[in-house]
Design a protein around this motif. Structure first.
Motif, PDB file in Angstrom:
ATOM      1  N   TYR A 160       0.839  -1.193   0.000  1.00 29.16           N
ATOM      2  CA  TYR A 160       0.000   0.000   0.000  1.00 29.16           C
ATOM      3  C   TYR A 160       0.878   1.247   0.000  1.00 29.16           C
ATOM      4  CZ  TYR A 160      -4.002  -2.907   1.448  1.00 29.16           C
ATOM      5  OH  TYR A 160      -4.996  -3.859   1.513  1.00 29.16           O
ATOM      6  N   MET A 161       0.312   2.357  -0.519  1.00 30.41           N
ATOM      7  CA  MET A 161       1.011   3.633  -0.457  1.00 30.41           C
ATOM      8  C   MET A 161       0.001   4.772  -0.457  1.00 30.41           C
ATOM      9  SD  MET A 161       2.460   4.374  -4.310  1.00 30.41           S
ATOM     10  CE  MET A 161       3.295   5.836  -3.686  1.00 30.41           C
ATOM     11  N   LEU A 162       0.481   5.975  -0.144  1.00 35.10           N
ATOM     12  CA  LEU A 162      -0.332   7.191  -0.182  1.00 35.10           C
ATOM     13  C   LEU A 162       0.156   8.091  -1.312  1.00 35.10           C
ATOM     14  CD1 LEU A 162      -0.478   8.116   3.620  1.00 35.10           C
ATOM     15  CD2 LEU A 162      -2.254   6.989   2.269  1.00 35.10           C
ATOM     16  N   LYS A 163      -0.786   8.774  -1.973  1.00 37.61           N
ATOM     17  CA  LYS A 163      -0.416   9.687  -3.049  1.00 37.61           C
ATOM     18  C   LYS A 163      -1.479  10.768  -3.199  1.00 37.61           C
ATOM     19  CE  LYS A 163       3.081   9.989  -5.880  1.00 37.61           C
ATOM     20  NZ  LYS A 163       4.472   9.792  -5.472  1.00 37.61           N
ATOM     21  N   PRO A 164      -1.061  12.010  -3.479  1.00 35.70           N
ATOM     22  CA  PRO A 164      -2.037  13.056  -3.797  1.00 35.70           C
ATOM     23  C   PRO A 164      -2.843  12.676  -5.036  1.00 35.70           C
ATOM     24  CG  PRO A 164       0.110  14.017  -3.328  1.00 35.70           C
ATOM     25  CD  PRO A 164       0.319  12.539  -3.431  1.00 35.70           C
ATOM     26  N   ASP A 165      -4.125  13.015  -5.032  1.00 35.51           N
ATOM     27  CA  ASP A 165      -5.009  12.602  -6.120  1.00 35.51           C
ATOM     28  C   ASP A 165      -4.569  13.105  -7.491  1.00 35.51           C
ATOM     29  OD1 ASP A 165      -5.608  15.279  -5.598  1.00 35.51           O
ATOM     30  OD2 ASP A 165      -7.771  14.983  -5.420  1.00 35.51           O
ATOM     31  N   TRP A 166      -3.953  14.281  -7.544  1.00 34.67           N
ATOM     32  CA  TRP A 166      -3.608  14.872  -8.837  1.00 34.67           C
ATOM     33  C   TRP A 166      -2.385  14.236  -9.483  1.00 34.67           C
ATOM     34  CZ3 TRP A 166       0.949  17.811  -9.646  1.00 34.67           C
ATOM     35  CH2 TRP A 166       1.685  18.112  -8.485  1.00 34.67           C
ATOM     36  N   LEU A 167      -1.696  13.352  -8.761  1.00 30.02           N
ATOM     37  CA  LEU A 167      -0.536  12.649  -9.318  1.00 30.02           C
ATOM     38  C   LEU A 167      -0.879  11.222  -9.745  1.00 30.02           C
ATOM     39  CD1 LEU A 167       2.291  13.863  -6.914  1.00 30.02           C
ATOM     40  CD2 LEU A 167       2.028  14.428  -9.340  1.00 30.02           C
ATOM     41  N   LEU A 168      -2.157  10.986  -9.990  1.00 31.64           N
ATOM     42  CA  LEU A 168      -2.623   9.657 -10.390  1.00 31.64           C
ATOM     43  C   LEU A 168      -3.220   9.729 -11.793  1.00 31.64           C
ATOM     44  CD1 LEU A 168      -4.345   8.687  -7.020  1.00 31.64           C
ATOM     45  CD2 LEU A 168      -2.034   8.090  -7.791  1.00 31.64           C
ATOM     46  N   THR A 169      -2.714   8.888 -12.690  1.00 31.77           N
ATOM     47  CA  THR A 169      -3.184   8.844 -14.073  1.00 31.77           C
ATOM     48  C   THR A 169      -4.079   7.629 -14.275  1.00 31.77           C
ATOM     49  OG1 THR A 169      -1.153   9.910 -14.867  1.00 31.77           O
ATOM     50  CG2 THR A 169      -2.458   8.694 -16.484  1.00 31.77           C
ATOM     51  N   PRO A 170      -5.268   7.800 -14.833  1.00 32.60           N
ATOM     52  CA  PRO A 170      -6.157   6.657 -15.035  1.00 32.60           C
ATOM     53  C   PRO A 170      -5.549   5.597 -15.964  1.00 32.60           C
ATOM     54  CG  PRO A 170      -7.326   8.735 -15.346  1.00 32.60           C
ATOM     55  CD  PRO A 170      -5.874   9.073 -15.270  1.00 32.60           C
ATOM     56  N   ILE A 171      -5.772   4.344 -15.629  1.00 34.01           N
ATOM     57  CA  ILE A 171      -5.370   3.225 -16.470  1.00 34.01           C
ATOM     58  C   ILE A 171      -6.621   2.665 -17.139  1.00 34.01           C
ATOM     59  CG2 ILE A 171      -4.428   0.881 -16.517  1.00 34.01           C
ATOM     60  CD1 ILE A 171      -2.694   1.600 -14.141  1.00 34.01           C
ATOM     61  N   PRO A 172      -6.621   2.504 -18.453  1.00 28.68           N
ATOM     62  CA  PRO A 172      -7.797   1.934 -19.128  1.00 28.68           C
ATOM     63  C   PRO A 172      -8.154   0.558 -18.570  1.00 28.68           C
ATOM     64  CG  PRO A 172      -6.269   2.874 -20.724  1.00 28.68           C
ATOM     65  CD  PRO A 172      -5.559   2.890 -19.409  1.00 28.68           C
ATOM     66  N   ASP A 173      -9.442   0.238 -18.599  1.00 27.76           N
ATOM     67  CA  ASP A 173      -9.911  -1.021 -18.017  1.00 27.76           C
ATOM     68  C   ASP A 173      -9.306  -2.244 -18.693  1.00 27.76           C
ATOM     69  OD1 ASP A 173     -11.463   0.342 -16.194  1.00 27.76           O
ATOM     70  OD2 ASP A 173     -13.302   0.209 -17.398  1.00 27.76           O
ATOM     71  N   ASP A 174      -8.986  -2.125 -19.982  1.00 28.14           N
ATOM     72  CA  ASP A 174      -8.455  -3.286 -20.702  1.00 28.14           C
ATOM     73  C   ASP A 174      -6.923  -3.340 -20.689  1.00 28.14           C
ATOM     74  OD1 ASP A 174      -8.030  -1.079 -22.296  1.00 28.14           O
ATOM     75  OD2 ASP A 174      -8.777  -1.989 -24.156  1.00 28.14           O
ATOM     76  N   MET A 175      -6.291  -2.525 -19.866  1.00 24.81           N
ATOM     77  CA  MET A 175      -4.829  -2.509 -19.766  1.00 24.81           C
ATOM     78  C   MET A 175      -4.403  -3.132 -18.444  1.00 24.81           C
ATOM     79  SD  MET A 175      -2.257   0.800 -19.958  1.00 24.81           S
ATOM     80  CE  MET A 175      -2.725   1.194 -21.647  1.00 24.81           C
ATOM     81  N   SER A 176      -3.367  -3.955 -18.468  1.00 26.23           N
ATOM     82  CA  SER A 176      -2.886  -4.578 -17.237  1.00 26.23           C
ATOM     83  C   SER A 176      -2.207  -3.547 -16.343  1.00 26.23           C
ATOM     84  CB  SER A 176      -1.900  -5.703 -17.557  1.00 26.23           C
ATOM     85  OG  SER A 176      -0.670  -5.168 -18.030  1.00 26.23           O
ATOM     86  N   TYR A 177      -2.174  -3.844 -15.059  1.00 25.70           N
ATOM     87  CA  TYR A 177      -1.462  -2.968 -14.130  1.00 25.70           C
ATOM     88  C   TYR A 177       0.027  -2.901 -14.493  1.00 25.70           C
ATOM     89  CZ  TYR A 177      -5.418  -2.545 -10.915  1.00 25.70           C
ATOM     90  OH  TYR A 177      -6.627  -2.250 -10.336  1.00 25.70           O
ATOM     91  N   GLU A 178       0.588  -4.015 -14.937  1.00 26.14           N
ATOM     92  CA  GLU A 178       2.016  -4.037 -15.288  1.00 26.14           C
ATOM     93  C   GLU A 178       2.302  -3.092 -16.449  1.00 26.14           C
ATOM     94  OE1 GLU A 178       0.967  -7.173 -12.781  1.00 26.14           O
ATOM     95  OE2 GLU A 178       0.146  -6.817 -14.802  1.00 26.14           O
ATOM     96  N   HIS A 179       1.461  -3.117 -17.468  1.00 20.39           N
ATOM     97  CA  HIS A 179       1.648  -2.199 -18.588  1.00 20.39           C
ATOM     98  C   HIS A 179       1.397  -0.751 -18.163  1.00 20.39           C
ATOM     99  CE1 HIS A 179       1.096  -5.361 -22.045  1.00 20.39           C
ATOM    100  NE2 HIS A 179       2.149  -5.583 -21.281  1.00 20.39           N
ATOM    101  N   GLY A 180       0.356  -0.529 -17.390  1.00 21.31           N
ATOM    102  CA  GLY A 180       0.049   0.825 -16.949  1.00 21.31           C
ATOM    103  C   GLY A 180       1.164   1.452 -16.141  1.00 21.31           C
ATOM    104  N   ALA A 181       1.882   0.616 -15.391  1.00 18.60           N
ATOM    105  CA  ALA A 181       2.986   1.113 -14.560  1.00 18.60           C
ATOM    106  C   ALA A 181       4.165   1.591 -15.397  1.00 18.60           C
ATOM    107  CB  ALA A 181       3.444   0.028 -13.590  1.00 18.60           C
ATOM    108  N   MET A 182       4.205   1.253 -16.685  1.00 19.58           N
ATOM    109  CA  MET A 182       5.292   1.702 -17.548  1.00 19.58           C
ATOM    110  C   MET A 182       5.190   3.195 -17.875  1.00 19.58           C
ATOM    111  SD  MET A 182       7.219  -0.914 -17.835  1.00 19.58           S
ATOM    112  CE  MET A 182       6.686  -1.358 -16.179  1.00 19.58           C
TER     113      MET A 182
END
Length: 339
Positions: free
Chosen positions: A119-141
């Motif tokens: 788990y971690m904490l982050k300000p909301d404005w530093l979060l980019t949406p990941i499309p539903d059909d994209m894996s977390y691993e790819h989104g993290a790139m």
């Protein structure tokens, strides 16, 4: 929750820690993918560290108040804890913020600042949406996998048909091969490690030159009709690579230094800068305006990203993960904290 730590020279481990609590617009994220970056250098050097990492993707699981994200949102985490209010932050260049938030003073604990954790904490404005059909691993790139070179290519205005020299085929440089080839550029990669030379070709480099080749500069000129490359990006931080980029550029070409470096690079202003008319930029990350666009780049290169992400480890195998990074026999290594 579990969190990775460095216990000593070539010694990593996992500790149990309290789950942090969200506050104001800082939300709690359950981390599903935590790419590793340069933490292995501390592992190899024996620098004991308790809070590691700056890349992650995951799911928002708790908020303290209504904000820009909701519970259940799938997000990629951007690096750092910038203030969010200065001119740099407001313009999207938050990575250069000079008023970074004191995490521990704001939250009352350092817990939640690490990405190599559950788990971690982050300000909301530093979060980019990941499309539903994209894996977390790819989104993290969207962070250090493709991000540093994406920002450099944007500032250098790389276009289809350009010849781009990229020195250093660590994960950042290999991500640059994907990004530059996506733009339609011809990539000349420079690297000495056999595994990474092969991986550069696999990911789209047109040519790979060994950095130990005494004729490297001559080869670059031969490949460009004697003119030199249009754009160059150093991802190694090596002064010799810096010089190769400067010398390998055509007149009126552009260069970005991306790789971290504490070494001095020799630069002679008149022949290197004025007579050639080159542009030299320092590029750390990308402007926030590119956050959604980089997700588009990821979506169109998922097959390459499957080959770019070479190793997946559960957090309990952090020792093996860092040993693999130290070997150089890898591209991007990702921790899956819940497997």
């Amino acid at each position: 929750m579990k969190r990775a730590v460095i216990l000593g020279r070539n010694q990593g481990g996992v500790v149990e820690a309290d789950v942090p609590k969200p506050r104001e617009n800082w939300v709690l994220i359950k981390i599903h993918a935590a790419p590793l970056c340069n933490e292995f250098k501390g592992f190899a050097a024996g620098r004991e560290e308790d809070y590691l990492g700056h890349e992650a993707s995951g799911e928002v699981v708790e908020v303290a108040q209504p904000c820009r994200v909701d519970v259940g949102d799938r997000v990629a985490v951007m690096p750092g804890y910038p203030c969010g209010g200065c001119a740099l932050c407001r313009s999207g260049d938050y990575i250069h913020c000079e008023n970074n938030v004191d995490f521990e003073a704001f939250t009352g604990s350092a817990e939640g600042s690490a990405t190599v954790a559950q788990y971690m904490l982050k300000p909301d404005w530093l979060l980019t949406p990941i499309p539903d059909d994209m894996s977390y691993e790819h989104g993290a790139m969207a962070c250090c996998g493709l991000g540093p070179t994406y920002g450099a290519f944007d500032r250098l205005q790389v276009r289809g048909g350009d010849t781009v020299l990229i020195t250093g085929m660590g994960p950042v440089g290999l991500g640059g091969v994907i990004g530059a080839s996506h733009l339609g550029a011809e990539v000349i990669a420079v690297e000495s490690h056999p595994y990474r030379k092969a991986k550069a070709m696999e990911l789209g480099a047109a040519h790979v030159i060994d950095s130990g080749d005494e004729d490297a500069l001559e080869r670059i000129r031969d490949l460009t009709g004697g003119l030199g490359v249009d754009r160059a990006v150093d991802c190694s931080g090596s002064p010799s690579a810096h010089r190769l980029c400067i010398d390998g550029l055509r007149r009126r070409g552009s260069l970005a230094f991306v790789g971290e470096s504490g070494a001095d690079t020799r630069l002679v202003v008149s022949p290197d800068m004025l007579r050639k008319g080159i542009d030299l930029k320092g590029s750390w990350h990308y402007n926030m305006k590119g956050a959604l666009d980089i997700m588009g780049v990821i979506a169109k290169n998922q097959e390459k990203l499957d080959r770019f992400i070479t190793h997946l480890y559960p957090i309990d195998e952090i020792q093996k993960a860092w040993e693999k990074q130290v070997s150089g026999e890898c591209a991007k290594v990702v921790i899956q904290p819940w497997t």
